[in-house]
Design a protein around this motif. Structure first.
Motif, PDB file in Angstrom:
ATOM      1  N   ASP A  67       0.822  -1.213   0.000  1.00  0.00           N
ATOM      2  CA  ASP A  67       0.000   0.000   0.000  1.00  0.00           C
ATOM      3  C   ASP A  67       0.858   1.266   0.000  1.00  0.00           C
ATOM      4  O   ASP A  67       0.524   2.252  -0.655  1.00  0.00           O
ATOM      5  CB  ASP A  67      -0.958   0.002   1.200  1.00  0.00           C
ATOM      6  CG  ASP A  67      -2.296  -0.618   0.811  1.00  0.00           C
ATOM      7  OD1 ASP A  67      -2.319  -1.420  -0.153  1.00  0.00           O
ATOM      8  OD2 ASP A  67      -3.316  -0.304   1.459  1.00  0.00           O
ATOM      9  N   GLU A  68       1.972   1.228   0.743  1.00  0.00           N
ATOM     10  CA  GLU A  68       2.865   2.387   0.749  1.00  0.00           C
ATOM     11  C   GLU A  68       3.534   2.567  -0.620  1.00  0.00           C
ATOM     12  O   GLU A  68       3.699   3.689  -1.097  1.00  0.00           O
ATOM     13  CB  GLU A  68       3.950   2.229   1.835  1.00  0.00           C
ATOM     14  CG  GLU A  68       3.714   3.029   3.092  1.00  0.00           C
ATOM     15  CD  GLU A  68       3.586   4.532   2.880  1.00  0.00           C
ATOM     16  OE1 GLU A  68       2.457   4.990   2.597  1.00  0.00           O
ATOM     17  OE2 GLU A  68       4.585   5.259   2.999  1.00  0.00           O
ATOM     18  N   LEU A  69       3.899   1.462  -1.249  1.00  0.00           N
ATOM     19  CA  LEU A  69       4.501   1.557  -2.588  1.00  0.00           C
ATOM     20  C   LEU A  69       3.466   2.101  -3.575  1.00  0.00           C
ATOM     21  O   LEU A  69       3.769   2.960  -4.404  1.00  0.00           O
ATOM     22  CB  LEU A  69       5.033   0.186  -3.032  1.00  0.00           C
ATOM     23  CG  LEU A  69       6.270  -0.286  -2.241  1.00  0.00           C
ATOM     24  CD1 LEU A  69       6.510  -1.785  -2.426  1.00  0.00           C
ATOM     25  CD2 LEU A  69       7.515   0.505  -2.648  1.00  0.00           C
ATOM     26  N   LEU A  70       2.235   1.605  -3.436  1.00  0.00           N
ATOM     27  CA  LEU A  70       1.165   2.120  -4.306  1.00  0.00           C
ATOM     28  C   LEU A  70       0.970   3.623  -4.093  1.00  0.00           C
ATOM     29  O   LEU A  70       0.721   4.364  -5.033  1.00  0.00           O
ATOM     30  CB  LEU A  70      -0.141   1.387  -4.006  1.00  0.00           C
ATOM     31  CG  LEU A  70      -0.375   0.101  -4.783  1.00  0.00           C
ATOM     32  CD1 LEU A  70      -1.341  -0.818  -4.049  1.00  0.00           C
ATOM     33  CD2 LEU A  70      -0.919   0.403  -6.176  1.00  0.00           C
ATOM     34  N   PRO A 116       6.671  12.513   2.703  1.00  0.00           N
ATOM     35  CA  PRO A 116       5.916  11.784   1.664  1.00  0.00           C
ATOM     36  C   PRO A 116       6.759  10.960   0.705  1.00  0.00           C
ATOM     37  O   PRO A 116       6.232  10.058   0.065  1.00  0.00           O
ATOM     38  CB  PRO A 116       5.214  12.903   0.890  1.00  0.00           C
ATOM     39  CG  PRO A 116       6.070  14.108   1.097  1.00  0.00           C
ATOM     40  CD  PRO A 116       6.643  13.969   2.466  1.00  0.00           C
ATOM     41  N   HIS A 117       8.068  11.249   0.613  1.00  0.00           N
ATOM     42  CA  HIS A 117       8.862  10.559  -0.407  1.00  0.00           C
ATOM     43  C   HIS A 117       9.483   9.261   0.099  1.00  0.00           C
ATOM     44  O   HIS A 117      10.287   8.632  -0.602  1.00  0.00           O
ATOM     45  CB  HIS A 117       9.952  11.493  -0.955  1.00  0.00           C
ATOM     46  CG  HIS A 117       9.390  12.787  -1.474  1.00  0.00           C
ATOM     47  ND1 HIS A 117       8.387  12.846  -2.419  1.00  0.00           N
ATOM     48  CD2 HIS A 117       9.656  14.081  -1.150  1.00  0.00           C
ATOM     49  CE1 HIS A 117       8.071  14.110  -2.649  1.00  0.00           C
ATOM     50  NE2 HIS A 117       8.817  14.875  -1.884  1.00  0.00           N
ATOM     51  N   GLU A 118       9.167   8.887   1.330  1.00  0.00           N
ATOM     52  CA  GLU A 118       9.710   7.629   1.876  1.00  0.00           C
ATOM     53  C   GLU A 118       8.573   6.722   2.345  1.00  0.00           C
ATOM     54  O   GLU A 118       7.521   7.209   2.756  1.00  0.00           O
ATOM     55  CB  GLU A 118      10.651   7.915   3.056  1.00  0.00           C
ATOM     56  CG  GLU A 118      11.952   8.602   2.654  1.00  0.00           C
ATOM     57  CD  GLU A 118      12.818   7.786   1.680  1.00  0.00           C
ATOM     58  OE1 GLU A 118      12.853   6.541   1.777  1.00  0.00           O
ATOM     59  OE2 GLU A 118      13.454   8.402   0.794  1.00  0.00           O
ATOM     60  N   ALA A 119       8.843   5.414   2.297  1.00  0.00           N
ATOM     61  CA  ALA A 119       7.849   4.444   2.769  1.00  0.00           C
ATOM     62  C   ALA A 119       7.776   4.492   4.287  1.00  0.00           C
ATOM     63  O   ALA A 119       8.811   4.476   4.953  1.00  0.00           O
ATOM     64  CB  ALA A 119       8.236   3.049   2.302  1.00  0.00           C
ATOM     65  N   ASP A 120       6.574   4.589   4.821  1.00  0.00           N
ATOM     66  CA  ASP A 120       6.380   4.575   6.263  1.00  0.00           C
ATOM     67  C   ASP A 120       5.249   3.584   6.547  1.00  0.00           C
ATOM     68  O   ASP A 120       4.081   3.869   6.271  1.00  0.00           O
ATOM     69  CB  ASP A 120       6.021   5.991   6.737  1.00  0.00           C
ATOM     70  CG  ASP A 120       5.639   6.025   8.209  1.00  0.00           C
ATOM     71  OD1 ASP A 120       5.593   4.940   8.847  1.00  0.00           O
ATOM     72  OD2 ASP A 120       5.367   7.129   8.723  1.00  0.00           O
ATOM     73  N   LEU A 121       5.633   2.432   7.085  1.00  0.00           N
ATOM     74  CA  LEU A 121       4.649   1.361   7.234  1.00  0.00           C
ATOM     75  C   LEU A 121       3.691   1.592   8.397  1.00  0.00           C
ATOM     76  O   LEU A 121       2.783   0.808   8.619  1.00  0.00           O
ATOM     77  CB  LEU A 121       5.352   0.002   7.347  1.00  0.00           C
ATOM     78  CG  LEU A 121       6.295  -0.354   6.186  1.00  0.00           C
ATOM     79  CD1 LEU A 121       6.690  -1.827   6.227  1.00  0.00           C
ATOM     80  CD2 LEU A 121       5.704  -0.033   4.822  1.00  0.00           C
ATOM     81  N   GLU A 122       3.918   2.689   9.130  1.00  0.00           N
ATOM     82  CA  GLU A 122       2.995   3.009  10.241  1.00  0.00           C
ATOM     83  C   GLU A 122       1.934   4.032   9.826  1.00  0.00           C
ATOM     84  O   GLU A 122       1.120   4.438  10.640  1.00  0.00           O
ATOM     85  CB  GLU A 122       3.779   3.563  11.446  1.00  0.00           C
ATOM     86  CG  GLU A 122       4.853   2.627  12.000  1.00  0.00           C
ATOM     87  CD  GLU A 122       4.307   1.221  12.301  1.00  0.00           C
ATOM     88  OE1 GLU A 122       3.195   1.120  12.831  1.00  0.00           O
ATOM     89  OE2 GLU A 122       4.992   0.236  11.968  1.00  0.00           O
ATOM     90  N   ARG A 123       1.946   4.482   8.607  1.00  0.00           N
ATOM     91  CA  ARG A 123       0.991   5.510   8.172  1.00  0.00           C
ATOM     92  C   ARG A 123      -0.453   5.062   8.354  1.00  0.00           C
ATOM     93  O   ARG A 123      -0.770   3.910   8.086  1.00  0.00           O
ATOM     94  CB  ARG A 123       1.166   5.776   6.683  1.00  0.00           C
ATOM     95  CG  ARG A 123       2.026   6.930   6.377  1.00  0.00           C
ATOM     96  CD  ARG A 123       1.972   7.243   4.910  1.00  0.00           C
ATOM     97  NE  ARG A 123       3.308   7.521   4.404  1.00  0.00           N
ATOM     98  CZ  ARG A 123       4.003   8.591   4.728  1.00  0.00           C
ATOM     99  NH1 ARG A 123       3.496   9.496   5.541  1.00  0.00           N
ATOM    100  NH2 ARG A 123       5.222   8.771   4.242  1.00  0.00           N
ATOM    101  N   LYS A 124      -1.288   6.031   8.743  1.00  0.00           N
ATOM    102  CA  LYS A 124      -2.702   5.702   8.936  1.00  0.00           C
ATOM    103  C   LYS A 124      -3.561   6.241   7.791  1.00  0.00           C
ATOM    104  O   LYS A 124      -4.556   5.640   7.429  1.00  0.00           O
ATOM    105  CB  LYS A 124      -3.212   6.295  10.271  1.00  0.00           C
ATOM    106  CG  LYS A 124      -2.484   5.727  11.503  1.00  0.00           C
ATOM    107  CD  LYS A 124      -2.950   4.309  11.853  1.00  0.00           C
ATOM    108  CE  LYS A 124      -2.161   3.680  12.985  1.00  0.00           C
ATOM    109  NZ  LYS A 124      -0.883   3.091  12.618  1.00  0.00           N
ATOM    110  N   THR A 125      -3.171   7.414   7.214  1.00  0.00           N
ATOM    111  CA  THR A 125      -4.016   8.022   6.164  1.00  0.00           C
ATOM    112  C   THR A 125      -4.127   7.075   4.983  1.00  0.00           C
ATOM    113  O   THR A 125      -3.126   6.565   4.489  1.00  0.00           O
ATOM    114  CB  THR A 125      -3.391   9.353   5.667  1.00  0.00           C
ATOM    115  OG1 THR A 125      -3.006  10.096   6.794  1.00  0.00           O
ATOM    116  CG2 THR A 125      -4.363  10.142   4.807  1.00  0.00           C
TER     117      THR A 125
END
Ligand code: HEM
Length: 410
Positions: A290-293, A339-348
């Motif tokens: 999802d983060e890559l998407l 925004p330019h890095e993957a963050d696997l804890e993101r909620k939005t």
């Protein structure tokens, strides 16, 4: 064809000078080594502006913030998906891409026909075939790379054929059409001459018409059965309604998946720590996908303004074209800090599959394809990277695509 002329129209009277952007969006996005970073520079300007060339030489509004884009996606009464879209004009047909270029309430009936084929449960039934295709292609990649070359071109050897084979099997089309489909797809979606794009659009249509004739006699797959057997208000779908569905799958399900897989693999190949983290934490793969998407939201879609109005303080006129570049919204720090890095804890929630009535129907299938591809590559090859002295190439039109991605591994 006059609507498709490549000379931009004069600036309409309702565009204030401070909102006129005298550039081509595609040229601007191609200026840096990374088009997502290039496009994100627009987050420093006005949230909504009028571009001289917004898409394929046509002028129009560009929405350059996450919050506004989300609002426009939901508001189909003011931002219509119908009429004046490139493809129907190029084909010279009187039907729309279905359901993507049809507004509610009519849209709802068509969507209901297709929805059962694309639920997570239905995608579970497709998983074995998706894995088989993935394994077959990866075995070929490994064999040719290990037979002396030591590198592969991830795009032509894997990322393009993978979703194409899946599309062909969903549609019940012969596998030897794959090469021809790549070519039409390239000419249609990324061709620089309007003549070439029109020829490709019409060649695809002619092929789909032949396919429709066969499906009337004997539907080849469950998806074909669902479409050919569907009734809305007691009436079977007519040829235009069915062809609109076939065409939507063609333009929606190939390019998008191949582009996302390629950008994702480039990210993974240039981030050894992230790569190893994914190998060590397979339970995090769904979130990573999802983060890559999100980071590599490859689509920009379009709408048409339905009435004169003032929207977010800006005067818009009926029939104005609105370009919806999801790749800008998905790099908006107000919605996604760092925004330019993957963050696997993101909620939005990410917006790559849009939102509102046209939320991508193929999203569960797309996620599954991307996850299986990444998972299988990481399990099969160690230390995946771009070989020294090699470079990737891309082009950034309405969709952002990688053209070549050389990879090697230990
Ligand atoms: C990474 C892959 C994909 C991305 C990023 C993506 C993105 C999108 C977006 C942004 C839309 C909304 C377009 C609009 O509102 O104008 C959409 C709609 C759609 N997509 Fe996808 N898509 C992907 C894969 C697929 C696949 C694999 C399929 C099917 C095989 C598919 C089928 C559809 C359909 C049928 C619609 C129209 C839905 C409707 O109008 O109700 N997509 N997609």
């Amino acid at each position: 064809m006059s609507e498709l002329a490549s000379t931009p129209a004069p600036v309409p009277a309702h565009i204030p000078p401070e909102l006129y952007w005298d550039h081509s969006l595609a040229e601007f996005n191609n200026q840096l080594d990374d088009p997502f970073i290039a496009a994100s520079r627009l987050l420093e300007g006005p949230p909504l502006f009028w571009a001289r060339e917004a898409v394929h030489g046509r002028s129009g509004w560009v929405i350059a913030r996450h919050a506004l884009l989300q609002e426009a996606f939901m508001d189909w009464q003011h931002f219509s998906s119908e009429g004046g879209m490139d493809l129907t004009l190029m084909m010279g047909v009187d039907w729309n891409l279905n359901p993507v270029n049809i507004d509610p309430p009519k849209h709802t009936g068509y969507r209901k026909v297709l929805l059962p084929m694309f639920t997570p449960k239905s995608v579970n039934h497709m998983e074995a075939a998706v894995r088989e295709t993935c394994d077959m292609l990866i075995a070929k990649v490994a064999e040719s790379a290990e037979n002396g070359r030591g590198t592969c071109d991830f795009v032509s050897e894997f990322a393009m054929p993978f979703p194409t084979y899946i599309f062909l099997s969903l549609m019940g089309m012969p596998i030897d059409m794959a090469g021809q489909f790549f070519q039409w797809e390239q000419d249609l979606l990324h061709g620089t001459s309007m003549e070439g794009r029109v020829i490709a659009a019409r060649s695809i249509l002619a092929y789909l018409e032949g396919h429709l004739a066969q499906q009337k006699i004997a539907p080849a797959t469950p998806l074909m059965e669902a479409i050919m057997g569907a009734e809305i208000d007691g009436k079977k779908l007519n040829d235009g309604e069915v062809l609109g569905m076939f065409y939507t799958f063609y333009v929606g399900g190939l390019d998008t998946v191949y582009a996302t897989i390629s950008w994702s693999m480039r990210y993974i190949a240039t981030r050894p720590q992230f790569q190893q983290f994914l190998r060590d934490n397979p339970d995090k793969l769904n979130k990573a996908v999802d983060e890559l998407l999100r980071m590599f939201a490859v689509v920009s879609t379009q709408r048409r303004v339905t009435q004169d109005m003032t929207w977010n303080g800006v005067e818009m006129k009926k029939d104005d074209l609105v370009v919806m570049p999801i790749f800008i919204a998905c790099r908006d720090a107000d919605a996604y800090p760092n925004p330019h890095e993957a963050d696997l804890e993101r909620k939005t929630q990410m917006l790559s599959f849009a939102t509102g009535p046209h939320l991508c129907l193929g999203m569960h299938l797309a996620r599954r394809e991307i996850r299986i591809a990444i998972e299988t590559f990481l399990a099969r090859f160690a230390n995946i990277r771009i070989p020294e002295g090699h470079h990737y190439t891309y082009h950034a039109g309405p969709t952002f695509n990688v053209d070549s991605l050389p990879l090697t591994w230990d």
